[in-house]
Design a protein around this motif. Structure first.
Motif, mmCIF file in Angstrom:
data_model
loop_
_atom_site.group_PDB
_atom_site.id
_atom_site.type_symbol
_atom_site.label_atom_id
_atom_site.label_comp_id
_atom_site.label_asym_id
_atom_site.label_seq_id
_atom_site.Cartn_x
_atom_site.Cartn_y
_atom_site.Cartn_z
ATOM 1 N N ILE A 110 0.839 -1.204 0.000
ATOM 2 C CA ILE A 110 0.000 0.000 0.000
ATOM 3 C C ILE A 110 0.873 1.252 0.000
ATOM 4 O O ILE A 110 0.578 2.225 -0.698
ATOM 5 N N GLY A 111 1.961 1.232 0.743
ATOM 6 C CA GLY A 111 2.867 2.383 0.774
ATOM 7 C C GLY A 111 3.467 2.676 -0.590
ATOM 8 O O GLY A 111 3.484 3.827 -1.040
ATOM 9 N N TYR A 112 3.951 1.630 -1.268
ATOM 10 C CA TYR A 112 4.514 1.825 -2.603
ATOM 11 C C TYR A 112 3.441 2.257 -3.600
ATOM 12 O O TYR A 112 3.678 3.129 -4.434
ATOM 13 N N GLY A 113 2.260 1.657 -3.502
ATOM 14 C CA GLY A 113 1.169 2.035 -4.400
ATOM 15 C C GLY A 113 0.725 3.473 -4.186
ATOM 16 O O GLY A 113 0.476 4.208 -5.144
ATOM 17 N N ALA A 114 0.639 3.893 -2.923
ATOM 18 C CA ALA A 114 0.215 5.262 -2.629
ATOM 19 C C ALA A 114 1.250 6.274 -3.099
ATOM 20 O O ALA A 114 0.899 7.291 -3.708
ATOM 21 N N LEU A 115 2.514 6.013 -2.847
ATOM 22 C CA LEU A 115 3.556 6.947 -3.272
ATOM 23 C C LEU A 115 3.589 7.073 -4.794
ATOM 24 O O LEU A 115 3.640 8.183 -5.339
ATOM 25 N N PHE A 116 3.496 5.944 -5.482
ATOM 26 C CA PHE A 116 3.520 5.974 -6.941
ATOM 27 C C PHE A 116 2.267 6.631 -7.509
ATOM 28 O O PHE A 116 2.337 7.455 -8.417
ATOM 29 N N GLY A 117 1.100 6.287 -6.963
ATOM 30 C CA GLY A 117 -0.156 6.833 -7.459
ATOM 31 C C GLY A 117 -0.272 8.332 -7.259
ATOM 32 O O GLY A 117 -0.671 9.064 -8.168
ATOM 33 N N VAL A 118 0.089 8.807 -6.076
ATOM 34 C CA VAL A 118 0.023 10.246 -5.809
ATOM 35 C C VAL A 118 1.014 11.000 -6.690
ATOM 36 O O VAL A 118 0.695 12.054 -7.251
ATOM 37 N N SER A 119 2.212 10.452 -6.834
ATOM 38 C CA SER A 119 3.228 11.109 -7.665
ATOM 39 C C SER A 119 2.784 11.198 -9.116
ATOM 40 O O SER A 119 2.882 12.255 -9.747
ATOM 41 N N MET A 120 2.303 10.102 -9.654
ATOM 42 C CA MET A 120 1.900 10.108 -11.058
ATOM 43 C C MET A 120 0.643 10.944 -11.289
ATOM 44 O O MET A 120 0.519 11.622 -12.307
ATOM 45 N N GLY A 121 -0.292 10.938 -10.340
ATOM 46 C CA GLY A 121 -1.479 11.775 -10.468
ATOM 47 C C GLY A 121 -1.129 13.255 -10.448
ATOM 48 O O GLY A 121 -1.669 14.047 -11.218
ATOM 49 N N TRP A 122 -0.181 13.635 -9.585
ATOM 50 C CA TRP A 122 0.232 15.031 -9.521
ATOM 51 C C TRP A 122 0.935 15.458 -10.805
ATOM 52 O O TRP A 122 0.654 16.532 -11.343
ATOM 53 N N VAL A 123 1.841 14.615 -11.300
ATOM 54 C CA VAL A 123 2.556 14.962 -12.531
ATOM 55 C C VAL A 123 1.595 15.000 -13.711
ATOM 56 O O VAL A 123 1.724 15.843 -14.599
ATOM 57 N N TYR A 124 0.603 14.125 -13.722
ATOM 58 C CA TYR A 124 -0.390 14.132 -14.796
ATOM 59 C C TYR A 124 -1.179 15.439 -14.787
ATOM 60 O O TYR A 124 -1.504 15.989 -15.839
ATOM 61 N N SER A 125 -1.447 15.973 -13.591
ATOM 62 C CA SER A 125 -2.196 17.231 -13.505
ATOM 63 C C SER A 125 -1.363 18.418 -13.978
ATOM 64 O O SER A 125 -1.915 19.444 -14.355
ATOM 65 N N LEU A 126 -0.038 18.298 -13.961
ATOM 66 C CA LEU A 126 0.816 19.402 -14.420
ATOM 67 C C LEU A 126 0.689 19.645 -15.919
ATOM 68 O O LEU A 126 1.026 20.720 -16.393
ATOM 69 N N GLY A 127 0.204 18.652 -16.656
ATOM 70 C CA GLY A 127 0.045 18.803 -18.095
ATOM 71 C C GLY A 127 -1.223 19.528 -18.483
ATOM 72 O O GLY A 127 -1.512 19.670 -19.669
#
Length: 181
Positions: A110-127
């Protein structure tokens, strides 16, 4: 007094052979596998538990710079986004890797999934994508990372610090089958 010719061996080979832990005549290797990354100009090695999160954080920072350029942000502002993303994700990654030994398998996944998911969601919003679309993207990738990391952690149970995940034990009450009349 006789002098015996001395054999020149690597220090680890002599030490291992003197303690009886390595038997090269049976095909064992006297050299230990190298883990970690060598610091240029020194003989010290950076452990893989430190080097890998830092390398991934650097890659994430570069990806953040690329993603902000797709939105039209140029120059120093994009580099600042990338630097901040690398520092924050690197710190969180190091924190997660440092404490993963104390976590059970599901919590670690869950920790790895949360870190990856939040990071990728944030970077996706930057576009320039909407918040809802970015949240769904992050949740989807976080779920994929959870499943993949759970598969990896369960597949390598012998490396778990606390042994097997859930060893099977006998039930205190045996199951009874009821016959239909």
């Amino acid at each position: 007094m006789e002098t015996h010719p001395q054999r020149r061996e690597a220090p680890d080979a002599r030490t291992a052979r003197s303690h009886g832990s390595v038997e090269p005549e049976h095909g064992a290797s006297t050299a230990a596998p190298e883990t970690g990354f060598r610091i240029p100009g020194t003989t010290r090695r950076v452990p893989a538990t430190v080097a890998m999160p830092l390398i991934v954080a650097l890659a994430f920072g570069c990806f953040t710079i690329f993603r902000t350029h797709t939105d039209g942000t140029k120059g120093g502002q994009a580099i600042l986004y990338g630097l901040c993303a690398a520092v924050v994700s690197g710190a969180l990654g190091l924190y997660l890797v440092h404490f993963q030994r104390t976590m059970i398998t599901e919590t670690r996944a869950i920790g790895y999934g949360a870190l990856f998911g939040v990071s990728m969601g944030w970077v996706y919003s930057l576009g320039g994508e909407s918040i809802l679309k970015s949240t769904g993207f992050g949740l989807g990738l976080g779920a994929v990372m959870f499943v993949v990391s759970l598969y990896i952690f369960r597949g390598h149970r012998v490396r778990e610090p606390h042994g097997l995940h859930r060893p099977h034990t006998a039930h205190p009450m045996p199951h009874r089958t009821h016959a239909a009349h």
